[in-house]
Design a protein around this motif. Structure first.
Motif, PDB file in Angstrom:
ATOM      1  N   ALA A   1       0.839  -1.210   0.000  1.00 30.78           N
ATOM      2  CA  ALA A   1       0.000   0.000   0.000  1.00 30.78           C
ATOM      3  C   ALA A   1       0.868   1.252   0.000  1.00 30.78           C
ATOM      4  CB  ALA A   1      -0.941  -0.014   1.194  1.00 30.78           C
ATOM      5  N   ASP A   2       1.989   1.219   0.726  1.00 33.18           N
ATOM      6  CA  ASP A   2       2.888   2.374   0.760  1.00 33.18           C
ATOM      7  C   ASP A   2       3.476   2.663  -0.618  1.00 33.18           C
ATOM      8  OD1 ASP A   2       2.450   2.677   3.442  1.00 33.18           O
ATOM      9  OD2 ASP A   2       4.317   1.705   4.067  1.00 33.18           O
ATOM     10  N   GLN A   3       3.776   1.635  -1.359  1.00 34.92           N
ATOM     11  CA  GLN A   3       4.310   1.831  -2.706  1.00 34.92           C
ATOM     12  C   GLN A   3       3.233   2.376  -3.640  1.00 34.92           C
ATOM     13  OE1 GLN A   3       5.677  -2.229  -3.116  1.00 34.92           O
ATOM     14  NE2 GLN A   3       7.794  -1.527  -3.275  1.00 34.92           N
ATOM     15  N   ILE A   4       2.045   1.876  -3.525  1.00 36.44           N
ATOM     16  CA  ILE A   4       0.949   2.316  -4.387  1.00 36.44           C
ATOM     17  C   ILE A   4       0.589   3.767  -4.102  1.00 36.44           C
ATOM     18  CG2 ILE A   4      -1.499   1.971  -4.927  1.00 36.44           C
ATOM     19  CD1 ILE A   4      -0.967  -1.052  -4.429  1.00 36.44           C
ATOM     20  N   ASP A   5       0.595   4.138  -2.833  1.00 35.70           N
ATOM     21  CA  ASP A   5       0.218   5.499  -2.429  1.00 35.70           C
ATOM     22  C   ASP A   5       1.415   6.423  -2.266  1.00 35.70           C
ATOM     23  OD1 ASP A   5      -2.465   4.706  -2.367  1.00 35.70           O
ATOM     24  OD2 ASP A   5      -2.308   4.030  -0.289  1.00 35.70           O
ATOM     25  N   ALA A   6       2.556   6.064  -2.787  1.00 36.11           N
ATOM     26  CA  ALA A   6       3.777   6.876  -2.640  1.00 36.11           C
ATOM     27  C   ALA A   6       3.595   8.220  -3.328  1.00 36.11           C
ATOM     28  CB  ALA A   6       4.969   6.136  -3.239  1.00 36.11           C
ATOM     29  N   PRO A   7       4.245   9.247  -2.793  1.00 36.54           N
ATOM     30  CA  PRO A   7       4.133  10.574  -3.410  1.00 36.54           C
ATOM     31  C   PRO A   7       4.758  10.583  -4.799  1.00 36.54           C
ATOM     32  CG  PRO A   7       5.769  10.598  -1.670  1.00 36.54           C
ATOM     33  CD  PRO A   7       5.113   9.266  -1.620  1.00 36.54           C
ATOM     34  N   LYS A   8       4.225  11.445  -5.649  1.00 37.29           N
ATOM     35  CA  LYS A   8       4.723  11.577  -7.008  1.00 37.29           C
ATOM     36  C   LYS A   8       6.045  12.311  -6.999  1.00 37.29           C
ATOM     37  CE  LYS A   8       3.595  13.670 -11.412  1.00 37.29           C
ATOM     38  NZ  LYS A   8       2.693  14.577 -12.119  1.00 37.29           N
ATOM     39  N   HIS A   9       6.975  11.884  -7.836  1.00 35.80           N
ATOM     40  CA  HIS A   9       8.262  12.545  -7.976  1.00 35.80           C
ATOM     41  C   HIS A   9       8.333  13.166  -9.362  1.00 35.80           C
ATOM     42  CE1 HIS A   9      10.117  11.054  -4.290  1.00 35.80           C
ATOM     43  NE2 HIS A   9       9.501   9.921  -4.540  1.00 35.80           N
ATOM     44  N   ASP A  10       8.837  14.383  -9.423  1.00 34.06           N
ATOM     45  CA  ASP A  10       9.000  15.074 -10.709  1.00 34.06           C
ATOM     46  C   ASP A  10      10.468  14.988 -11.110  1.00 34.06           C
ATOM     47  OD1 ASP A  10       8.825  16.599 -12.967  1.00 34.06           O
ATOM     48  OD2 ASP A  10       8.389  18.473 -11.916  1.00 34.06           O
ATOM     49  N   TYR A  11      10.749  14.249 -12.198  1.00 37.74           N
ATOM     50  CA  TYR A  11      12.117  14.051 -12.653  1.00 37.74           C
ATOM     51  C   TYR A  11      12.490  14.953 -13.830  1.00 37.74           C
ATOM     52  CZ  TYR A  11      11.992   9.867  -9.766  1.00 37.74           C
ATOM     53  OH  TYR A  11      11.888   8.990  -8.713  1.00 37.74           O
ATOM     54  N   SER A  12      11.662  15.924 -14.142  1.00 36.54           N
ATOM     55  CA  SER A  12      11.919  16.774 -15.313  1.00 36.54           C
ATOM     56  C   SER A  12      12.844  17.929 -14.940  1.00 36.54           C
ATOM     57  CB  SER A  12      10.605  17.300 -15.872  1.00 36.54           C
ATOM     58  OG  SER A  12       9.930  18.063 -14.894  1.00 36.54           O
TER      59      SER A  12
END
Length: 68
Positions: free
Chosen positions: A56-67
Motif C-alpha cells: 500500500a505504501d508503494q501504491i500510495d507513494a508521493p509523485k516525484h518530478d524528474y523533469s
C-alpha cells in the motif's frame, strides 16, 4: 563474427528487407534478430513487472518530478 550458412525463404527475406528498410540480406537478418530479441526482452520484463506485488505504501507513494 561467425559466418553461418542457412536456407531462408526468399519471400520472407524479401518482406523482412522491405519492412525493416534493410539494404542487404545480412542487414535484414541482423535487424530481424535484434528486433526479435528486443521484443522478447520487453515481453519478459512486462511479465516480471505485472507479477510483482506492491505494498500500500508503494501504491500510495508521493509523485516525484524528474523533469530537470
Amino acid at each position: 563474427m561467425a559466418i553461418t550458412s542457412i536456407d531462408i525463404d526468399r519471400t520472407l527475406l524479401h518482406d523482412a528487407k522491405e519492412l525493416l528498410g534493410a539494404t542487404s540480406n545480412k542487414e535484414a537478418v541482423q535487424r530481424a534478430l535484434q528486433f526479435t530479441i528486443t521484443m522478447q526482452r520487453q515481453r519478459l520484463a512486462f511479465e516480471r513487472i505485472s507479477r510483482r506485488e506492491f505494498t500500500a505504501d508503494q501504491i500510495d507513494a508521493p509523485k516525484h518530478d524528474y523533469s530537470d
